[in-house]
Design a protein around this motif. Structure first.
Motif, PDB file in Angstrom:
ATOM      1  N   ALA A 121       0.753  -1.247   0.133  1.00  0.00           N
ATOM      2  CA  ALA A 121      -0.080   0.094   0.001  1.00  0.00           C
ATOM      3  C   ALA A 121       0.809   1.243  -0.062  1.00  0.00           C
ATOM      4  O   ALA A 121       0.169   2.299  -0.291  1.00  0.00           O
ATOM      5  N   ALA A 122       2.120   1.186   0.592  1.00  0.00           N
ATOM      6  CA  ALA A 122       2.976   2.424   0.455  1.00  0.00           C
ATOM      7  C   ALA A 122       3.473   2.747  -0.862  1.00  0.00           C
ATOM      8  O   ALA A 122       4.184   3.761  -1.142  1.00  0.00           O
ATOM      9  N   GLN A 123       3.326   1.994  -2.114  1.00  0.00           N
ATOM     10  CA  GLN A 123       3.803   2.102  -3.531  1.00  0.00           C
ATOM     11  C   GLN A 123       3.324   3.571  -3.817  1.00  0.00           C
ATOM     12  O   GLN A 123       2.149   3.870  -3.838  1.00  0.00           O
ATOM     13  N   SER A 124       4.425   4.134  -4.827  1.00  0.00           N
ATOM     14  CA  SER A 124       3.948   5.511  -5.530  1.00  0.00           C
ATOM     15  C   SER A 124       4.924   5.520  -6.459  1.00  0.00           C
ATOM     16  O   SER A 124       6.010   5.098  -6.584  1.00  0.00           O
ATOM     17  N   TRP A 125       4.579   6.393  -7.497  1.00  0.00           N
ATOM     18  CA  TRP A 125       5.473   6.820  -8.543  1.00  0.00           C
ATOM     19  C   TRP A 125       6.844   7.212  -7.871  1.00  0.00           C
ATOM     20  O   TRP A 125       7.840   7.000  -8.535  1.00  0.00           O
ATOM     21  N   GLN A 126       6.854   8.171  -6.797  1.00  0.00           N
ATOM     22  CA  GLN A 126       7.961   8.712  -6.277  1.00  0.00           C
ATOM     23  C   GLN A 126       8.679   7.578  -5.696  1.00  0.00           C
ATOM     24  O   GLN A 126      10.240   7.526  -5.796  1.00  0.00           O
ATOM     25  N   MET A 127       8.199   6.450  -5.028  1.00  0.00           N
ATOM     26  CA  MET A 127       9.113   5.508  -4.389  1.00  0.00           C
ATOM     27  C   MET A 127       9.683   4.758  -5.690  1.00  0.00           C
ATOM     28  O   MET A 127      10.734   4.238  -5.598  1.00  0.00           O
ATOM     29  N   ASP A 128       8.809   4.397  -6.706  1.00  0.00           N
ATOM     30  CA  ASP A 128       9.470   3.733  -7.780  1.00  0.00           C
ATOM     31  C   ASP A 128      10.493   4.293  -8.477  1.00  0.00           C
ATOM     32  O   ASP A 128      11.321   3.543  -8.771  1.00  0.00           O
ATOM     33  N   ASN A 129      10.347   5.419  -8.749  1.00  0.00           N
ATOM     34  CA  ASN A 129      11.391   6.436  -9.600  1.00  0.00           C
ATOM     35  C   ASN A 129      12.500   7.102  -8.788  1.00  0.00           C
ATOM     36  O   ASN A 129      13.428   7.351  -9.340  1.00  0.00           O
ATOM     37  N   ARG A 130      12.016   7.277  -7.547  1.00  0.00           N
ATOM     38  CA  ARG A 130      13.158   8.071  -6.748  1.00  0.00           C
ATOM     39  C   ARG A 130      13.596   7.626  -5.443  1.00  0.00           C
ATOM     40  O   ARG A 130      14.518   8.148  -4.970  1.00  0.00           O
ATOM     41  N   GLY A 131      13.235   6.619  -5.017  1.00  0.00           N
ATOM     42  CA  GLY A 131      13.380   6.140  -3.914  1.00  0.00           C
ATOM     43  C   GLY A 131      14.859   5.532  -3.497  1.00  0.00           C
ATOM     44  O   GLY A 131      15.679   5.928  -2.761  1.00  0.00           O
ATOM     45  N   LYS A 132      15.235   4.559  -4.673  1.00  0.00           N
ATOM     46  CA  LYS A 132      16.573   4.159  -4.488  1.00  0.00           C
ATOM     47  C   LYS A 132      17.776   5.356  -4.846  1.00  0.00           C
ATOM     48  O   LYS A 132      18.876   5.268  -4.218  1.00  0.00           O
ATOM     49  N   THR A 133      17.388   6.224  -5.570  1.00  0.00           N
ATOM     50  CA  THR A 133      18.340   7.187  -6.051  1.00  0.00           C
ATOM     51  C   THR A 133      18.493   8.191  -4.756  1.00  0.00           C
ATOM     52  O   THR A 133      19.446   8.726  -4.374  1.00  0.00           O
ATOM     53  N   MET A 134      17.419   8.506  -3.895  1.00  0.00           N
ATOM     54  CA  MET A 134      17.417   9.040  -2.670  1.00  0.00           C
ATOM     55  C   MET A 134      18.267   8.212  -1.501  1.00  0.00           C
ATOM     56  O   MET A 134      19.149   8.861  -0.928  1.00  0.00           O
ATOM     57  N   VAL A 135      18.276   7.143  -1.669  1.00  0.00           N
ATOM     58  CA  VAL A 135      19.173   6.097  -0.791  1.00  0.00           C
ATOM     59  C   VAL A 135      20.642   6.471  -1.218  1.00  0.00           C
ATOM     60  O   VAL A 135      21.310   6.635  -0.414  1.00  0.00           O
ATOM     61  N   ASP A 136      20.943   6.607  -2.637  1.00  0.00           N
ATOM     62  CA  ASP A 136      22.147   6.886  -3.146  1.00  0.00           C
ATOM     63  C   ASP A 136      22.421   8.190  -3.243  1.00  0.00           C
ATOM     64  O   ASP A 136      23.763   8.678  -3.396  1.00  0.00           O
ATOM     65  N   ASP A 137      21.790   9.163  -2.435  1.00  0.00           N
ATOM     66  CA  ASP A 137      22.123  10.533  -2.456  1.00  0.00           C
ATOM     67  C   ASP A 137      22.317  11.261  -4.012  1.00  0.00           C
ATOM     68  O   ASP A 137      23.092  12.091  -3.953  1.00  0.00           O
ATOM     69  N   GLN A 138      21.358  10.876  -4.777  1.00  0.00           N
ATOM     70  CA  GLN A 138      21.408  11.359  -6.265  1.00  0.00           C
ATOM     71  C   GLN A 138      20.509  12.295  -6.492  1.00  0.00           C
ATOM     72  O   GLN A 138      19.212  11.676  -6.202  1.00  0.00           O
ATOM     73  N   PHE A 139      20.566  13.329  -7.032  1.00  0.00           N
ATOM     74  CA  PHE A 139      19.398  14.452  -7.049  1.00  0.00           C
ATOM     75  C   PHE A 139      19.550  15.078  -8.319  1.00  0.00           C
ATOM     76  O   PHE A 139      19.268  16.436  -8.389  1.00  0.00           O
ATOM     77  N   GLU A 140      19.794  14.376  -9.698  1.00  0.00           N
ATOM     78  CA  GLU A 140      20.160  15.072 -10.895  1.00  0.00           C
ATOM     79  C   GLU A 140      18.823  14.595 -11.627  1.00  0.00           C
ATOM     80  O   GLU A 140      19.466  14.178 -12.876  1.00  0.00           O
ATOM     81  N   PHE A 141      17.734  14.429 -11.264  1.00  0.00           N
ATOM     82  CA  PHE A 141      16.698  13.948 -12.151  1.00  0.00           C
ATOM     83  C   PHE A 141      15.505  14.884 -12.681  1.00  0.00           C
ATOM     84  O   PHE A 141      14.500  14.629 -12.407  1.00  0.00           O
ATOM     85  N   GLY A 142      16.004  16.090 -13.273  1.00  0.00           N
ATOM     86  CA  GLY A 142      15.056  16.680 -13.971  1.00  0.00           C
ATOM     87  C   GLY A 142      14.327  18.100 -13.065  1.00  0.00           C
ATOM     88  O   GLY A 142      14.772  18.896 -12.703  1.00  0.00           O
ATOM     89  N   PHE A 143      13.437  17.686 -12.590  1.00  0.00           N
ATOM     90  CA  PHE A 143      12.243  18.749 -11.754  1.00  0.00           C
ATOM     91  C   PHE A 143      12.962  19.407 -10.657  1.00  0.00           C
ATOM     92  O   PHE A 143      13.023  18.814  -9.612  1.00  0.00           O
ATOM     93  N   ALA A 144      13.468  20.857 -10.837  1.00  0.00           N
ATOM     94  CA  ALA A 144      14.295  21.419  -9.784  1.00  0.00           C
ATOM     95  C   ALA A 144      13.601  21.853  -8.779  1.00  0.00           C
ATOM     96  O   ALA A 144      12.384  22.304  -8.882  1.00  0.00           O
ATOM     97  N   VAL A 145      14.374  21.960  -7.642  1.00  0.00           N
ATOM     98  CA  VAL A 145      13.737  22.581  -6.172  1.00  0.00           C
ATOM     99  C   VAL A 145      13.185  24.071  -6.824  1.00  0.00           C
ATOM    100  O   VAL A 145      11.939  24.384  -6.128  1.00  0.00           O
ATOM    101  N   ASP A 146      13.904  24.971  -7.600  1.00  0.00           N
ATOM    102  CA  ASP A 146      13.411  26.098  -7.703  1.00  0.00           C
ATOM    103  C   ASP A 146      12.138  26.151  -8.273  1.00  0.00           C
ATOM    104  O   ASP A 146      11.251  26.923  -8.001  1.00  0.00           O
ATOM    105  N   TRP A 147      11.877  25.245  -9.401  1.00  0.00           N
ATOM    106  CA  TRP A 147      10.642  24.926 -10.009  1.00  0.00           C
ATOM    107  C   TRP A 147       9.272  24.729  -8.919  1.00  0.00           C
ATOM    108  O   TRP A 147       8.447  25.173  -9.131  1.00  0.00           O
ATOM    109  N   MET A 148       9.810  23.780  -8.099  1.00  0.00           N
ATOM    110  CA  MET A 148       8.995  23.247  -7.116  1.00  0.00           C
ATOM    111  C   MET A 148       8.467  24.413  -6.221  1.00  0.00           C
ATOM    112  O   MET A 148       7.225  24.426  -6.010  1.00  0.00           O
ATOM    113  N   ARG A 149       9.237  25.283  -5.588  1.00  0.00           N
ATOM    114  CA  ARG A 149       9.166  26.298  -4.944  1.00  0.00           C
ATOM    115  C   ARG A 149       8.348  27.546  -5.799  1.00  0.00           C
ATOM    116  O   ARG A 149       7.157  28.061  -5.118  1.00  0.00           O
ATOM    117  N   LYS A 150       8.312  27.623  -7.128  1.00  0.00           N
ATOM    118  CA  LYS A 150       7.460  28.614  -7.926  1.00  0.00           C
ATOM    119  C   LYS A 150       6.310  27.936  -7.692  1.00  0.00           C
ATOM    120  O   LYS A 150       5.117  28.675  -7.622  1.00  0.00           O
TER     121      LYS A 150
END
Length: 297
Positions: free
Chosen positions: A221-250
């Motif tokens: 039940a915890a499954q999500s797009w973010q978990m599938d596509n960003r979970g393991k890269t978060m574990v690896d401390d990798q953050f070069e995947f497109g949608f930037a923090v600046d854009w999210m704050r906008k």
């Protein structure tokens, strides 16, 4: 660019304004689907390079790009950028023929969508607000989700054209409704990413193999797009995947402004917005949105 197949539809004369990380591949899909595409970009060399790659043509102003087009599409940065390519002597509305349709894929405010819809109608034009979800990968692969607001008849005319770069193009209401739906989308993402960041940080502190744990809980039940596509890269401390923090704050700024007007209570969204401000202060303005976990390490 993906090797996706395109449904055969009548080729249209279209213009595309704004060739950033989203607009460049979106315009490319339109050309590959057989439409006659003229592009405009503030940096003219990008438009010329696009035209050389895809065989379309580049125009020096939005008005020139829009001249003779059945449909004019845009994907720019914010409300001010949108007004700059639409209004004025060199803006798209100046060049568009009567009855033509302007489709705005920018994530902007509902207010500017309603403003430009009204101005379009005054000029005998049509305006559809049509923000997208799916990020750079969705644009490149032609798998965006498009949320549209505006009048039904022009929406029906642009839907098959926009399917060149989309997996779904849906009208969700009157003018401004597309932008409001995109705000709902961003609220959902903000909450999910913060929850995922806390979960991974907690699991790491507890000594768990978090990639294995994500594989396990990703089947429940915890499954999500973010978990599938960003979970393991978060574990690896990798953050070069497109949608930037600046854009999210906008985007979250647009959400919070709208909430102040409509009275919606968004305590978690406001909190996560401030967490993203912390990430910006850490030097993460161009990191992707999953970088929220950096605050917790």
């Amino acid at each position: 660019m993906s090797n996706r197949s395109y449904e055969a539809i009548t080729p249209r004369r279209v213009a595309f304004l704004g060739l950033g990380v989203m607009g460049h591949p979106m315009a490319g899909h339109l050309a590959r689907a057989g439409h006659h595409v003229t592009v405009y970009n503030r940096t003219a060399s990008k438009a010329e390079a696009w035209a050389e790659e895809y065989g379309g043509s580049a125009a020096p102003t939005p008005a020139a790009a829009a001249a003779g087009a059945d449909i004019v599409l845009a994907c720019v940065g914010n409300d001010a950028d949108l007004r700059s390519v639409v209004l004025g002597e060199t803006g798209a509305f100046k060049g568009m023929k009567r009855g033509a349709i302007f489709v705005d894929h920018t994530t902007a405010s509902a207010d500017v969508a309603r403003e430009l819809h009204g101005e379009a109608l005054r000029l005998g034009l049509n305006f559809i607000d049509a923000p997208v979800s799916g990020g750079q990968a969705g644009a490149v692969n032609g798998l965006l989700t498009v949320m549209c607001g505006g009048d039904a008849e022009p929406f029906e005319a642009i839907q098959p054209v926009a399917m060149a770069f989309s997996k779904a193009v849906t009208r969700v209401g009157e003018s401004g409704a597309g932008q409001l739906a995109k705000m709902v989308n961003q609220v959902c993402i903000a909450g999910v990413v913060q929850g995922l960041a806390e979960a991974i940080a907690f699991g790491q502190k507890a000594g768990l193999d978090m990639k294995q744990v994500l594989d396990v809980i990703g089947k429940g039940a915890a499954q999500s797009w973010q978990m599938d596509n960003r979970g393991k890269t978060m574990v690896d401390d990798q953050f070069e995947f497109g949608f930037a923090v600046d854009w999210m704050r906008k985007d979250l700024g647009l959400v919070l402004d709208e909430a102040r007007h409509n009275g919606a209570k968004l305590p978690l969204t406001a909190l996560v917005d401030q967490f993203y401000a912390d990430v910006q202060a850490m030097g993460g303005r161009r990191w992707d949105t999953s970088s929220l976990i950096r605050r917790l390490k």
